[in-house]
Design a protein around this motif. Structure first.
Motif, PDB file in Angstrom:
ATOM      1  N   LEU A 431      54.658  56.281  33.140  1.00  0.00           N
ATOM      2  CA  LEU A 431      53.924  55.893  34.348  1.00  0.00           C
ATOM      3  C   LEU A 431      52.638  55.216  33.898  1.00  0.00           C
ATOM      4  CD1 LEU A 431      53.410  55.852  37.400  1.00  0.00           C
ATOM      5  CD2 LEU A 431      52.371  58.123  37.182  1.00  0.00           C
ATOM      6  N   LEU A 432      52.503  53.926  34.186  1.00  0.00           N
ATOM      7  CA  LEU A 432      51.299  53.171  33.845  1.00  0.00           C
ATOM      8  C   LEU A 432      50.422  53.084  35.089  1.00  0.00           C
ATOM      9  CD1 LEU A 432      49.631  51.374  31.925  1.00  0.00           C
ATOM     10  CD2 LEU A 432      50.985  49.424  32.757  1.00  0.00           C
ATOM     11  N   VAL A 433      49.205  53.592  34.983  1.00  0.00           N
ATOM     12  CA  VAL A 433      48.262  53.574  36.093  1.00  0.00           C
ATOM     13  C   VAL A 433      47.065  52.726  35.702  1.00  0.00           C
ATOM     14  CG1 VAL A 433      46.833  54.940  37.664  1.00  0.00           C
ATOM     15  CG2 VAL A 433      48.979  55.891  36.787  1.00  0.00           C
ATOM     16  N   CYS A 434      46.789  51.708  36.491  1.00  0.00           N
ATOM     17  CA  CYS A 434      45.615  50.857  36.277  1.00  0.00           C
ATOM     18  C   CYS A 434      44.685  51.006  37.473  1.00  0.00           C
ATOM     19  CB  CYS A 434      46.017  49.392  36.123  1.00  0.00           C
ATOM     20  SG  CYS A 434      46.981  49.038  34.650  1.00  0.00           S
ATOM     21  N   ALA A 435      43.431  51.357  37.218  1.00  0.00           N
ATOM     22  CA  ALA A 435      42.422  51.475  38.279  1.00  0.00           C
ATOM     23  C   ALA A 435      41.401  50.364  38.094  1.00  0.00           C
ATOM     24  CB  ALA A 435      41.741  52.841  38.229  1.00  0.00           C
ATOM     25  N   ALA A 436      41.089  49.661  39.185  1.00  0.00           N
ATOM     26  CA  ALA A 436      40.229  48.480  39.054  1.00  0.00           C
ATOM     27  C   ALA A 436      39.338  48.311  40.270  1.00  0.00           C
ATOM     28  CB  ALA A 436      41.083  47.227  38.857  1.00  0.00           C
ATOM     29  N   THR A 437      38.211  47.647  40.031  1.00  0.00           N
ATOM     30  CA  THR A 437      37.306  47.187  41.082  1.00  0.00           C
ATOM     31  C   THR A 437      37.404  45.674  41.153  1.00  0.00           C
ATOM     32  OG1 THR A 437      35.757  49.012  40.791  1.00  0.00           O
ATOM     33  CG2 THR A 437      34.878  46.999  41.762  1.00  0.00           C
ATOM     34  N   ALA A 438      37.465  45.137  42.356  1.00  0.00           N
ATOM     35  CA  ALA A 438      37.552  43.682  42.509  1.00  0.00           C
ATOM     36  C   ALA A 438      36.241  43.043  42.076  1.00  0.00           C
ATOM     37  CB  ALA A 438      37.863  43.316  43.957  1.00  0.00           C
ATOM     38  N   LEU A 439      36.329  42.110  41.129  1.00  0.00           N
ATOM     39  CA  LEU A 439      35.167  41.354  40.679  1.00  0.00           C
ATOM     40  C   LEU A 439      35.395  39.871  40.976  1.00  0.00           C
ATOM     41  CD1 LEU A 439      34.487  42.930  37.164  1.00  0.00           C
ATOM     42  CD2 LEU A 439      33.343  43.456  39.315  1.00  0.00           C
ATOM     43  N   PRO A 440      34.324  39.138  41.265  1.00  0.00           N
ATOM     44  CA  PRO A 440      34.488  37.705  41.510  1.00  0.00           C
ATOM     45  C   PRO A 440      35.055  37.002  40.278  1.00  0.00           C
ATOM     46  CG  PRO A 440      32.290  38.456  42.146  1.00  0.00           C
ATOM     47  CD  PRO A 440      32.930  39.575  41.396  1.00  0.00           C
ATOM     48  N   ASP A 441      36.013  36.106  40.513  1.00  0.00           N
ATOM     49  CA  ASP A 441      36.584  35.279  39.440  1.00  0.00           C
ATOM     50  C   ASP A 441      37.202  36.114  38.320  1.00  0.00           C
ATOM     51  OD1 ASP A 441      35.714  32.949  40.748  1.00  0.00           O
ATOM     52  OD2 ASP A 441      33.734  33.124  39.831  1.00  0.00           O
ATOM     53  N   ASP A 442      37.706  37.300  38.658  1.00  0.00           N
ATOM     54  CA  ASP A 442      38.337  38.139  37.637  1.00  0.00           C
ATOM     55  C   ASP A 442      39.825  37.794  37.587  1.00  0.00           C
ATOM     56  OD1 ASP A 442      39.056  40.021  35.823  1.00  0.00           O
ATOM     57  OD2 ASP A 442      38.815  41.743  37.164  1.00  0.00           O
ATOM     58  N   GLN A 443      40.135  36.695  36.915  1.00  0.00           N
ATOM     59  CA  GLN A 443      41.512  36.208  36.893  1.00  0.00           C
ATOM     60  C   GLN A 443      42.420  37.131  36.094  1.00  0.00           C
ATOM     61  OE1 GLN A 443      41.371  32.167  35.524  1.00  0.00           O
ATOM     62  NE2 GLN A 443      40.013  31.500  37.181  1.00  0.00           N
ATOM     63  N   GLN A 444      41.877  37.784  35.069  1.00  0.00           N
ATOM     64  CA  GLN A 444      42.695  38.652  34.224  1.00  0.00           C
ATOM     65  C   GLN A 444      43.252  39.829  35.023  1.00  0.00           C
ATOM     66  OE1 GLN A 444      41.865  39.410  29.866  1.00  0.00           O
ATOM     67  NE2 GLN A 444      41.071  41.299  30.753  1.00  0.00           N
ATOM     68  N   SER A 445      42.378  40.504  35.793  1.00  0.00           N
ATOM     69  CA  SER A 445      42.840  41.619  36.619  1.00  0.00           C
ATOM     70  C   SER A 445      43.789  41.131  37.708  1.00  0.00           C
ATOM     71  CB  SER A 445      41.651  42.340  37.257  1.00  0.00           C
ATOM     72  OG  SER A 445      40.923  43.049  36.298  1.00  0.00           O
ATOM     73  N   THR A 446      43.512  39.959  38.252  1.00  0.00           N
ATOM     74  CA  THR A 446      44.387  39.404  39.284  1.00  0.00           C
ATOM     75  C   THR A 446      45.791  39.187  38.735  1.00  0.00           C
ATOM     76  OG1 THR A 446      42.508  38.325  40.359  1.00  0.00           O
ATOM     77  CG2 THR A 446      44.703  37.482  40.885  1.00  0.00           C
ATOM     78  N   ARG A 447      45.884  38.652  37.529  1.00  0.00           N
ATOM     79  CA  ARG A 447      47.207  38.439  36.928  1.00  0.00           C
ATOM     80  C   ARG A 447      47.917  39.767  36.674  1.00  0.00           C
ATOM     81  NH1 ARG A 447      44.375  34.251  34.086  1.00  0.00           N
ATOM     82  NH2 ARG A 447      43.973  35.670  32.333  1.00  0.00           N
ATOM     83  N   LEU A 448      47.188  40.768  36.211  1.00  0.00           N
ATOM     84  CA  LEU A 448      47.803  42.079  35.992  1.00  0.00           C
ATOM     85  C   LEU A 448      48.324  42.673  37.303  1.00  0.00           C
ATOM     86  CD1 LEU A 448      45.380  43.805  33.445  1.00  0.00           C
ATOM     87  CD2 LEU A 448      47.820  43.388  33.104  1.00  0.00           C
ATOM     88  N   ARG A 449      47.488  42.568  38.342  1.00  0.00           N
ATOM     89  CA  ARG A 449      47.901  43.125  39.641  1.00  0.00           C
ATOM     90  C   ARG A 449      49.137  42.406  40.176  1.00  0.00           C
ATOM     91  NH1 ARG A 449      46.739  41.299  44.421  1.00  0.00           N
ATOM     92  NH2 ARG A 449      44.988  40.040  43.649  1.00  0.00           N
ATOM     93  N   ARG A 450      49.156  41.080  40.042  1.00  0.00           N
ATOM     94  CA  ARG A 450      50.318  40.324  40.525  1.00  0.00           C
ATOM     95  C   ARG A 450      51.567  40.668  39.734  1.00  0.00           C
ATOM     96  NH1 ARG A 450      47.279  34.449  41.207  1.00  0.00           N
ATOM     97  NH2 ARG A 450      46.278  34.920  43.228  1.00  0.00           N
ATOM     98  N   ALA A 451      51.420  40.870  38.412  1.00  0.00           N
ATOM     99  CA  ALA A 451      52.573  41.259  37.598  1.00  0.00           C
ATOM    100  C   ALA A 451      53.097  42.616  38.038  1.00  0.00           C
ATOM    101  CB  ALA A 451      52.175  41.291  36.121  1.00  0.00           C
ATOM    102  N   MET A 452      52.173  43.521  38.375  1.00  0.00           N
ATOM    103  CA  MET A 452      52.600  44.843  38.830  1.00  0.00           C
ATOM    104  C   MET A 452      53.264  44.756  40.200  1.00  0.00           C
ATOM    105  SD  MET A 452      50.416  48.395  38.775  1.00  0.00           S
ATOM    106  CE  MET A 452      50.055  48.311  37.026  1.00  0.00           C
ATOM    107  N   THR A 453      52.775  43.873  41.060  1.00  0.00           N
ATOM    108  CA  THR A 453      53.389  43.688  42.382  1.00  0.00           C
ATOM    109  C   THR A 453      54.815  43.169  42.228  1.00  0.00           C
ATOM    110  OG1 THR A 453      51.227  43.202  43.335  1.00  0.00           O
ATOM    111  CG2 THR A 453      53.157  42.543  44.617  1.00  0.00           C
ATOM    112  N   ARG A 454      55.002  42.182  41.331  1.00  0.00           N
ATOM    113  CA  ARG A 454      56.354  41.645  41.106  1.00  0.00           C
ATOM    114  C   ARG A 454      57.279  42.721  40.546  1.00  0.00           C
ATOM    115  NH1 ARG A 454      53.312  37.164  39.225  1.00  0.00           N
ATOM    116  NH2 ARG A 454      53.547  37.882  37.066  1.00  0.00           N
ATOM    117  N   GLY A 455      56.699  43.651  39.786  1.00  0.00           N
ATOM    118  CA  GLY A 455      57.504  44.737  39.228  1.00  0.00           C
ATOM    119  C   GLY A 455      57.662  45.909  40.176  1.00  0.00           C
ATOM    120  N   ARG A 456      57.301  45.687  41.461  1.00  0.00           N
ATOM    121  CA  ARG A 456      57.450  46.705  42.510  1.00  0.00           C
ATOM    122  C   ARG A 456      56.634  47.967  42.217  1.00  0.00           C
ATOM    123  NH1 ARG A 456      63.939  46.367  44.084  1.00  0.00           N
ATOM    124  NH2 ARG A 456      63.906  44.124  44.585  1.00  0.00           N
ATOM    125  N   GLY A 457      55.460  47.744  41.653  1.00  0.00           N
ATOM    126  CA  GLY A 457      54.579  48.880  41.432  1.00  0.00           C
ATOM    127  C   GLY A 457      53.912  49.341  42.722  1.00  0.00           C
TER     128      GLY A 457
END
Length: 762
Positions: A431-457
């Protein structure tokens, strides 16, 4: 060593004593000696610093004038020596030789016991502290520091004074630092944590002081602040000096981080001062995910929310009772982004001293990665694959929960590993758990979140606590069963953010501003309570992620009130609306501003308060005055103009007095309490003519009566001056009602409190 008494009482009993650790002064017993001109005090300072030693004429000239000695320097020296002798030995006759300031060859000596000069006492006690037992060292240092009465050699200038002053200030810093070290060794960190914070602000380049401050914060249980202090120290070193943090600072941080990972991040069982409440649905979703991985089915969870909203607390609660899984966790930090794979390696406990032989072996391979990768092979993919392999092995041993907290600060290498694990999680008991705060222009976290969404996380977002849950948190902090209405306003101020709420209530408790009666906690008195320092630091840190244009826009918008329109912001900042769009969008993306429909508002009023408090009063005042003029010229709503007038300390000018006459009726309807505050401010000053003063006092008397506020002062003022018999009768009736209320406590006697606007302003 008589360290229990200050120098002033201990040494000024009989004879001569001299103070240099503050204003330069001499005393005969407790009586001050008139030392005359500054140059005489400068000469005495030099002689006292060399007490009972000969100071040559050349040394006196260099110390008092340097290269700027006048042609008549010999005559000046003679005059100052003669004047000092008369001051120090007033009873000496012209025929007797001086015994205090004596001649010796081509120089002079001040014949005084060194212990009768505070500088020498200070140095003696500072020396005694080194190598002494902790209790004796603390006693000596306390006494040494008690001798200081301000900056040394006050009122004295010249080459010697300037040089000696710097030396003494360095010695004082040494004494304060030594005292902090000894108190830390003695387990008394709470006594020095505030002083060390002050020293860091005064001497930001002293890394040794920063290390002591970090240690003191950690030992008093303020681990989040210790981490913040480290990040600030490293940021200062990098940005201001262009250097990497020193090895001592880094090693201290690593040690504290290791302790935090073991004891604070997400332990199996945690003693919590507060009950965990208000997140039942989110908690159940996390526990269900843990149960699935315990049964062998892997997956991913993305947990998001603003700083302080409770992400880490939720993870701690969800994972505190999961005996069938292995939990490994770590948190990212802003400076950790500079170190490759920092987050995942800390999460997995990879290090040369790791108890797991595979983790220790991986650490050794990564240390020699260039040799291990072979000719021409990129070391980053090699390290990524080796770390992913380790995670696979660990999860096959025991179902694994891997938690990356504050993943928005992940370094690029850790982000690559997390991308790989997102794809693999469903095929492993992981079980991979990532906790994040939205930061302006944080493309790296955005890509991780989108990858997790595609993986039905699982996507879990934490919002503000409901008011009733926030009230339960206050009850836990105060030990009460209920929260009173005034204290409940703190919930609104903090916008349901549990961290903001906890810090604010704890500050109120420290200030003894909360009382508990009949099991109900309520605010005491009306005095404003200062913003807690940790809360100010958290707000500053949150703003630090924004662009300077956005921060400046927010700072000025904060002066507009709880809500404001884009038009208000353009009037306040003097910038066109188009220029503000990017700043507003960034502030909204960061969760600092929200839309209320037609206007914008600070999601947390406490952030707005912090922005206002961060401005010097003079700057804040000037901005309020500019906003008042801009809004008046722009025909803004009376309520918004009135709010600016109340906020400024400046006198209300004649134009605004005329404006207020025209808008009183409108303000009575839309903002009666604001009007009452504005009239009170206006009547406190002296900008009104007698006729206007009587008019506004009458209006305020009626308004206070309507609002249930004290009426006596205003009613008596009008009664003493008016010639209108009907108005006088009205004022007497108000006074009678108020006295009736005071005598029997009945609010029912206050008839006619609902006087309409026409009745108040007629």
């Amino acid at each position: 060593m008589n360290t229990g008494t200050s120098f002033s009482r201990w040494d000024r009993v009989t004879g001569l004593s001299i103070t240099l650790l503050g204003p330069v002064a001499a005393f005969r017993g407790n009586d001050p000696v008139d030392l005359g001109r500054p140059r005489m005090r400068a000469m005495l300072s030099l002689l006292a610093a060399r007490a009972d030693q000969v100071v040559s004429r050349d040394e006196l000239v260099d110390g008092l004038w340097g290269d700027q000695a006048p042609p008549s320097v010999d005559s000046a020296i003679y005059t100052y020596v003669s004047s000092l002798r008369r001051a120090l030995e007033p009873g000496r006759t012209s025929r007797s030789d001086p015994t205090v300031l004596t001649s010796a060859g081509s120089g002079y000596a001040l014949r005084i016991e060194p212990d009768h000069v505070d500088v020498h006492q200070f140095e003696r006690h500072l020396t005694a502290a080194h190598g002494a037992a902790p209790s004796a060292a603390i006693e000596a240092l306390n006494f040494a520091l008690s001798l200081w009465q301000g900056d040394p050699l006050q009122g004295v200038s010249g080459p010697f004074a300037d040089s000696y002053r710097r030396q003494l200030l360095d010695l004082r810093l040494t004494a304060r630092q030594k005292r902090a070290e000894v108190l830390l060794e003695a387990g008394r960190a709470a006594e020095v944590v505030v002083e060390l914070g002050n020293l860091v602000r005064q001497h930001p380049m002293r890394e040794d002081i920063r290390i002591l401050h970090i240690t003191a914060l950690h030992r008093t249980g303020r681990r989040a602040e210790a981490r913040e202090a480290y990040e600030e120290a490293s940021r200062y070193t990098i940005e201001q000096l262009g250097l990497d943090p020193g090895p001592n600072l880094v090693s201290q941080y690593e040690r504290l981080s290791t302790e935090d990972d073991r004891t604070a991040c997400i332990p199996r069982a945690t003693r919590r001062a507060l009950r965990f409440t208000g997140r039942d649905a989110e908690l159940q979703r996390l526990r269900d995910a843990v149960a699935r991985v315990e049964a062998g089915q892997g997956g991913c969870v993305w947990l998001s929310g603003e700083p302080g909203i409770g992400k880490t607390a939720l993870l701690r609660e969800a994972l505190s009772e999961a005996p069938g899984v292995k939990v490994m966790s770590a948190a990212g930090d802003v400076l950790g982004r500079r170190f490759a794979f920092r987050l995942v390696l800390r999460c997995l406990g990879v290090g040369s001293t790791a108890s797991d032989t595979r983790s220790a072996a991986l650490a050794r391979r990564l240390d020699s990665i260039q040799a291990a990768t072979g000719d021409g092979e990129d070391p980053v993919p090699y390290a990524t694959n080796r770390i992913v392999d380790l995670v696979s092995q660990l999860s096959l041993d025991t179902p694994l929960v891997l938690v990356a907290d504050d993943v928005h600060w992940a370094d690029e290498g850790s982000a690559l590993v997390l991308h790989q694990l997102i794809r693999l999680a469903s095929h492993l008991p992981l079980l991979l758990v990532c906790a994040a705060t939205a930061l302006p222009d944080d493309q790296q976290s955005t890509r991780l979140r989108r990858a997790m969404t595609r993986g039905r996380g699982e996507m879990i977002r934490l919002g503000p606590l409901p008011d009733e849950t926030a009230a339960e948190l206050i009850n836990d902090l105060t030990g009460a069963a209920r929260t009173g209405p005034k204290l409940r306003k703190v919930i609104t101020l903090c916008g349901g953010n549990p961290y903001y709420l906890k810090e604010f209530v704890e500050e109120l408790l420290r200030e003894n501003a909360i009382g508990v009666q009949d099991a109900t906690a309520e605010l005491i008195g009306t005095a404003p309570v200062r913003m807690p320092q940790p809360l100010c630091a958290a707000i500053k840190r949150r703003l630090g992620a924004l662009s300077s244009n956005t921060v400046e826009m927010l700072r000025q918008a904060a002066l507009l009130g709880p809500e404001f329109s884009v038009r208000d912001a353009t009037l306040m900042t003097g910038r066109p609306a188009g220029d503000l769009v990017v700043a507003i969008e960034e502030a909204m993306a960061s969760g600092l501003l929200v839309s209320t429909g037609t206007e914008l508002a600070f999601q947390h009023p406490v952030v707005r308060q912090g922005l206002c408090d961060s401005m010097p009063l003079a700057v804040r005042d000037a901005l309020h005055r500019e906003a008042t003029r801009a809004m008046y010229r722009g025909g803004e709503q009376p309520e918004k103009i009135a709010r600016q007038l109340v906020a400024t300390t400046a006198t209300v000018d004649p134009v605004m007095i005329e404006w207020l006459k025209d808008t009183t009726a409108s303000l009575l309807t839309t903002a009666p309490e604001l009007l009452a505050d504005l009239l009170t401010k206006l009547l406190t000053g002296d900008a009104l003519e007698d006729e206007d003063r009587e008019l506004f006092t009458t209006t305020l008397a009626r308004l206070n009566f309507r609002l249930g506020r004290p009426t006596s002062d205003t009613a008596l003022y009008v009664l003493a001056r008016t010639r209108d018999t009907a108005l006088a009768a009205e004022m007497r009736e108000m006074l009678a009602h108020e006295r009736g209320l005071d005598s029997n406590g009945s609010a029912g006697q206050r008839a006619d409190k609902n006087t309409d606007a026409r009745g108040i302003v007629q």
